[in-house]
Design an enzyme around this catalytic site. Sequence first.
Site, PDB file in Angstrom:
ATOM      1  N   TRP A 157      36.602  37.083  38.406  1.00 24.29           N
ATOM      2  CA  TRP A 157      36.968  35.800  38.988  1.00 24.29           C
ATOM      3  C   TRP A 157      35.939  34.924  39.991  1.00 24.29           C
ATOM      4  CZ3 TRP A 157      39.893  33.212  35.724  1.00 24.29           C
ATOM      5  CH2 TRP A 157      41.158  33.882  35.060  1.00 24.29           C
ATOM      6  N   ASP A 206      38.662  32.344  47.198  1.00 25.70           N
ATOM      7  CA  ASP A 206      39.814  32.095  46.215  1.00 25.70           C
ATOM      8  C   ASP A 206      40.876  32.789  45.683  1.00 25.70           C
ATOM      9  OD1 ASP A 206      41.392  31.858  43.424  1.00 25.70           O
ATOM     10  OD2 ASP A 206      39.620  32.929  43.113  1.00 25.70           O
ATOM     11  N   LYS A 236      50.617  32.958  40.378  1.00 22.34           N
ATOM     12  CA  LYS A 236      50.084  34.190  40.104  1.00 22.34           C
ATOM     13  C   LYS A 236      52.149  34.802  41.519  1.00 22.34           C
ATOM     14  CE  LYS A 236      46.665  34.424  38.144  1.00 22.34           C
ATOM     15  NZ  LYS A 236      45.371  34.276  37.620  1.00 22.34           N
TER      16      LYS A 236
HETATM   17  C1  LIG Z   1      43.988  33.707  37.973  1.00 22.50           C
HETATM   18  C2  LIG Z   1      43.101  33.571  38.120  1.00 22.50           C
HETATM   19  C3  LIG Z   1      42.263  32.187  37.973  1.00 22.50           C
HETATM   20  C4  LIG Z   1      42.388  31.655  37.445  1.00 22.50           C
HETATM   21  O1  LIG Z   1      43.646  29.955  37.686  1.00 22.50           O
HETATM   22  P1  LIG Z   1      43.814  29.536  36.717  1.00 22.50           P
HETATM   23  O2  LIG Z   1      45.104  28.567  37.773  1.00 22.50           O
HETATM   24  O3  LIG Z   1      44.024  29.476  35.223  1.00 22.50           O
HETATM   25  O4  LIG Z   1      43.041  28.512  36.808  1.00 22.50           O
HETATM   26  C5  LIG Z   1      41.430  31.826  38.993  1.00 22.50           C
HETATM   27  N1  LIG Z   1      40.945  33.208  40.515  1.00 22.50           N
HETATM   28  C6  LIG Z   1      41.516  34.569  40.525  1.00 22.50           C
HETATM   29  C7  LIG Z   1      40.978  35.234  41.777  1.00 22.50           C
HETATM   30  C8  LIG Z   1      42.600  34.660  39.265  1.00 22.50           C
HETATM   31  O5  LIG Z   1      43.928  35.652  39.546  1.00 22.50           O
END
Ligand SMILES: *Cc1c(COP(=O)(O)O)cnc(C)c1O
Length: 360
Positions: free
Chosen positions: A102, A172, A196
């Site tokens: 990521w 993030d 998530k």
């Molecule tokens: C799932 C995830 C993403 C991507 O998320 P989207 O909402 O599908 O763009 C980015 N960073 C992390 C750490 C993730 O777990």
Amino acid sequence: MSRVYNFSAGPAMLPESVLQQAQQDLLNWHDSGMSVMEMSHRSKMFIDIATQAEQDLRQLLNIPDNYKVLFLQGGASAQFAMVPLNLFGQKTVANYCQTGLWSKKAIAEAKRYGQVNIVTSSDAENYTCIPDVSTWTIDPNAAYFHYTPNETIGGVEFSFIPECGDMPLVADMSSTLLSRPLDVSKFGIIYAGAQKNIGPAGLTIVIIRDDLIGHAADNVPGLYHYKTWSDSHSMYNTPPTYSWYVAGLVFKWLLDQGGLRKMAEINQRKAEKLYRLIDHSDFYHNPVNKADRSWMNVPFTLADSAQDKAFLEGAKQAGLETLKGHRSVGGMRASIYNAMPEAGVDALIDYMTDFAQSRA
Ligand SMILES: *Cc1c(COP(=O)(O)O)cnc(C)c1O
């Protein structure tokens, strides 16, 4: 079919009582005669839902008054672009930690808009650790410092908040926000896709310190200016109303559980017992450096990958779903976010123990 324990990394499980509440409200929210899905986002009803959700999130995370909370679309991936587009300003470099797939994606996107200084990379270790801080190289003139506190795919997590002086710290937190208490005041921007650990897909939460708003260049599309969303209370255009509402139910549920301190206690216990089983077994293996293991995403492999298929089939029969690992890592991955009951982790541990015994 009864409900299963779903170990999906995202979209992931939601608390059952939240789904029941949503079901109860589905046709007729609070005697309004309509579903939340059918409400104008400008109606008093929806604005009340939206305001309450923000208030509850602020309470959960103890968000200081000089931070805005934005309810956006586009996922965490849109933030990979929005962060550089709003924070580069007159500067030319941004600091990024490369600790998994990521953060790699975030870096690739940032490179469209400026230079990236890789503070540290665990690429050579196959993203199984957070390299020691003494080996990091932070560019002191960079516009900001970006990292991914929990790498959802590798199951690697920072056990500390990096120090980067005065430059804004950007995180993030897609797969870790709300898993434990957090000192928001240490951050410039925190962002997370909701699917998530927060609520349904379609909603992205951004928590941003207000001095970082208003610095995007004129030629950046209006939808990518934080100011557009801050000025309009996330209602510049139609927001993801239903996801916002369900996230609000999750915030209430978290408050009812005793807040994030209580969730942290449960989450730590859930993760520790799963790692304990893996570490005490010759049959299962987790490759991540012990100090850097995630509470939320637990990847593991079987000693003999030829047994993967039987493992997954047996798990499914035991009501344990979506344990297949990410294609880049292989093996298995159990995502055990807030909504995964401790009983689900216990059931997984029982299944893994029986499976290993029957195959040894
Ligand atoms: C799932 C995830 C993403 C991507 O998320 P989207 O909402 O599908 O763009 C980015 N960073 C992390 C750490 C993730 O777990």
